[in-house]
Design a protein around this motif. Structure first.
Motif, mmCIF file in Angstrom:
data_model
loop_
_atom_site.group_PDB
_atom_site.id
_atom_site.type_symbol
_atom_site.label_atom_id
_atom_site.label_comp_id
_atom_site.label_asym_id
_atom_site.label_seq_id
_atom_site.Cartn_x
_atom_site.Cartn_y
_atom_site.Cartn_z
ATOM 1 N N UNK A 70 39.213 39.308 23.395
ATOM 2 C CA UNK A 70 38.704 40.540 23.972
ATOM 3 C C UNK A 70 38.148 40.283 25.363
ATOM 4 N N UNK A 71 37.392 41.238 25.905
ATOM 5 C CA UNK A 71 36.904 41.117 27.271
ATOM 6 C C UNK A 71 35.878 39.997 27.482
ATOM 7 N N UNK A 72 35.312 39.455 26.395
ATOM 8 C CA UNK A 72 34.282 38.424 26.539
ATOM 9 C C UNK A 72 34.864 37.159 27.164
ATOM 10 N N UNK A 73 34.179 36.613 28.169
ATOM 11 C CA UNK A 73 34.701 35.446 28.864
ATOM 12 C C UNK A 73 33.596 34.438 29.099
ATOM 13 N N UNK A 74 33.923 33.180 28.956
ATOM 14 C CA UNK A 74 32.976 32.122 29.251
ATOM 15 C C UNK A 74 33.031 31.743 30.712
ATOM 16 N N UNK A 89 34.566 55.902 33.075
ATOM 17 C CA UNK A 89 33.945 54.687 32.594
ATOM 18 C C UNK A 89 35.022 53.603 32.478
ATOM 19 N N UNK A 90 34.804 52.626 31.611
ATOM 20 C CA UNK A 90 35.726 51.486 31.544
ATOM 21 C C UNK A 90 37.143 51.909 31.191
ATOM 22 N N UNK A 91 37.299 52.848 30.292
ATOM 23 C CA UNK A 91 38.637 53.321 29.922
ATOM 24 C C UNK A 91 39.073 54.390 30.922
ATOM 25 N N UNK A 92 39.388 53.946 32.113
ATOM 26 C CA UNK A 92 39.632 54.850 33.242
ATOM 27 C C UNK A 92 40.777 55.814 32.959
ATOM 28 N N UNK A 93 41.892 55.294 32.436
ATOM 29 C CA UNK A 93 43.056 56.150 32.206
ATOM 30 C C UNK A 93 42.751 57.263 31.214
ATOM 31 N N UNK A 94 41.932 56.979 30.218
ATOM 32 C CA UNK A 94 41.582 57.993 29.239
ATOM 33 C C UNK A 94 40.589 59.007 29.753
ATOM 34 N N UNK A 95 39.737 58.593 30.710
ATOM 35 C CA UNK A 95 38.699 59.484 31.228
ATOM 36 C C UNK A 95 39.213 60.404 32.332
ATOM 37 N N UNK A 96 39.969 59.838 33.288
ATOM 38 C CA UNK A 96 40.453 60.628 34.433
ATOM 39 C C UNK A 96 41.909 60.257 34.726
ATOM 40 N N UNK A 97 42.801 60.563 33.807
ATOM 41 C CA UNK A 97 44.162 60.043 33.905
ATOM 42 C C UNK A 97 44.900 60.504 35.160
ATOM 43 N N UNK A 143 26.358 42.777 29.327
ATOM 44 C CA UNK A 143 25.873 43.776 28.378
ATOM 45 C C UNK A 143 26.951 44.802 28.067
ATOM 46 N N UNK A 144 27.707 45.184 29.083
ATOM 47 C CA UNK A 144 28.805 46.114 28.859
ATOM 48 C C UNK A 144 29.865 45.508 27.959
ATOM 49 N N UNK A 145 30.144 44.219 28.165
ATOM 50 C CA UNK A 145 31.101 43.516 27.312
ATOM 51 C C UNK A 145 30.619 43.539 25.866
#
Length: 291
Positions: A205-209, A262-270, A136-138
């Motif tokens: 992208x992040x979607x994976x089978x 969240x997922x964009x870790x570097x942008x949230x808490x660099x 769902x996050x993907x």
């Protein structure tokens, strides 16, 4: 500290734009997530270089200032092969096997590279990605990436509005110069994300089978280098059970949970994100600090 521009080559001879900080020490190769550019790691790269390493941020194929590949191939396998090619070039340039720091797509590429060539990296830092992630996050991330992919935005401010709606937890920046680096201005006067639109057409992208997931699990089981999983404490992709599974599968793995990210870790808490990487590097790959 000012970074200098370099160009590397992917497996198809595709030009890969990079910025390098530092003069000596073990190279640390930083690979961004899908839809991002090397600017995502600029702040972390400066601090890594100041600690005595050579920090190399790279625009992956079809992203940022790197070449849009003529073949249109943007599958995970191609990103993994590019990562291995980058590692080999960095080792020749600086005389030591690099450590990979990969966020999302960059982490997948680095892990696949190690699965095929176990010694291509000396160590691995996965930033909010594991072999198994929340579908769902993907879906939410892909939905954002696909929106406006063709029509773009009339202004940079309109793009900023879209980002703010997607990331309501993050304070809106006072300047749009950083966002502008992730956009390109088309001949029609509209702004579009700074990546080849074909990227989304080739499941890059992040979607994976299931097949990719199993390949990543096999690669994790075969890891022969120390690794660090940096997880966003509020990640919409990597649940706690996914992180525990990774730690159980990998031979020499540790984890840093970044609270509030969240997922964009570097942008949230660099700052916290970068410190976690530096702690890992200095413990596992100590280097002489270069003045």
């Amino acid at each position: 500290m000012i970074g200098r521009r370099m160009t590397f080559r992917g497996v198809e001879g595709n030009a890969l734009a990079a910025t390098v900080w530092g003069e000596g020490g073990r190279p640390v190769l930083l690979l961004h997530g899908g839809g991002q550019t090397r600017q995502a790691f600029a702040g972390a790269a400066r601090r890594i270089a100041e600690a005595g390493y050579v920090a190399v941020t790279v625009d992956q194929r079809g992203h940022g200032e790197s070449e849009w590949v003529a073949s249109g191939r943007y599958g995970f396998e191609e990103f993994g092969r590019d990562a291995a090619a980058l590692a080999e070039q960095a080792a020749r340039q600086w005389g030591e096997t690099p450590v990979a720091v990969g966020a999302s797509l960059g982490g997948i590429a680095s892990l696949l590279a190690l699965g095929h060539e176990p010694g291509v990296f000396a160590g691995l830092v996965l930033v909010d990605v594991t072999p198994r992630i929340d579908p769902e996050g993907v879906g939410r991330i892909l939905g954002f990436m696909k929106s406006h992919v063709r029509e773009g935005f009339a202004t940079v401010e309109e793009a900023a509005d879209a980002v703010a709606a997607y990331l309501p937890h993050r304070p809106r920046p006072k300047s749009l110069e950083g966002l502008k680096k992730n956009l390109r201005l088309g001949e029609d006067g509209r702004w579009r994300w700074h990546w080849d639109p074909r990227f989304m057409e080739d499941h890059a992208g992040p979607e994976r089978g299931a097949a990719l997931q199993e390949e990543l699990i096999r690669a994790t089981r075969s890891l022969a280098v120390p690794s660090l999983l940096v997880r966003g404490g509020a990640s919409e992709l990597v649940r706690e059970e996914h992180a525990r599974e990774y730690l159980a599968l990998a031979r020499d793995a540790e984890m840093a949970d970044i609270a509030g990210a969240r997922h964009m870790v570097a942008g949230d808490r660099n700052d916290v994100f970068t410190q976690a990487i530096l702690d890992f590097l200095t413990r596992r790959f100590p280097t002489r600090k270069v003045a």
